[in-house]
Design an enzyme around this catalytic site. Structure first.
Site, PDB file in Angstrom:
ATOM      1  N   GLY A   1       0.808  -1.217   0.000  1.00 36.27           N
ATOM      2  CA  GLY A   1       0.000   0.000   0.000  1.00 36.27           C
ATOM      3  C   GLY A   1       0.834   1.257   0.000  1.00 36.27           C
TER       4      GLY A   1
ATOM      5  N   GLY B   1       4.774  -3.574   6.802  1.00 38.93           N
ATOM      6  CA  GLY B   1       4.388  -3.143   8.129  1.00 38.93           C
ATOM      7  C   GLY B   1       4.402  -1.660   8.379  1.00 38.93           C
TER       8      GLY B   1
ATOM      9  N   CYS C   1       3.909   8.836   1.116  1.00 37.03           N
ATOM     10  CA  CYS C   1       2.659   8.074   1.112  1.00 37.03           C
ATOM     11  C   CYS C   1       1.564   8.737   0.283  1.00 37.03           C
ATOM     12  CB  CYS C   1       2.181   7.804   2.534  1.00 37.03           C
ATOM     13  SG  CYS C   1       3.402   6.934   3.525  1.00 37.03           S
TER      14      CYS C   1
END
Length: 151
Positions: free
Chosen positions: A16, A99, A117
């Site tokens: 992700g 993680g 991100c």
């Protein structure tokens, strides 16, 4: 290896998020759990990761929050949000991969070269930048203690 230390390396990892940076002074934790043996709930898993980080930061007197719609852990100050921890997971056949990363005392300059991100309206911070002197060993000890409260 000296050649690696002096180069920015970009790697595709199939998880992700968009861009991130990992380096010295960060605590990066890869969690591998079989969610079939627990609860098949991805949102709950992500939330548990965030709450685990928040509880650990609280121990060091850092107030952190979850920002709905943006995974990770944030600090709100001066009407702005600062990301202190990132989450990038992949789940395959209900096994978790990859993680979290928490900025303990890294050089934050590399974050200026990316949009961490994929979040364009936030900034990056660290435990050190928040005025706390915490070693990776101190942080690890509390992070390990708190792990079993969530997993």
């Amino acid at each position: 290896d000296q050649n690696i230390k002096n180069k920015n390396l970009i790697r595709y990892v199939g998880r992700g998020g968009q861009w991130t940076w990992h380096g010295p002074g960060q605590r990066v934790v890869y969690i591998m759990l079989d969610l079939k043996q627990r609860e098949k709930d991805i949102k709950k898993y992500i939330n548990n990761l965030e709450e685990w980080i928040i509880l650990t930061l609280n121990f060091f007197n850092i107030d952190a929050i979850i920002k709905q719609g943006n995974p990770g852990v944030w600090i709100k100050k001066n009407n702005a949000l600062f990301k202190i921890a990132s989450i990038g997971v992949r789940i395959s056949h209900w096994i978790t991969w990859h993680g979290i990363s928490i900025n303990v005392h890294p050089n934050l300059k590399p974050f200026e070269e990316i949009i961490p991100c994929g979040v364009q309206n936030g900034f990056v911070t660290s435990i050190e930048k928040e005025g706390k002197n915490v070693s990776l060993d101190q942080f690890d000890k509390k992070l390990k203690e708190n792990f079993y409260l969530f997993f």
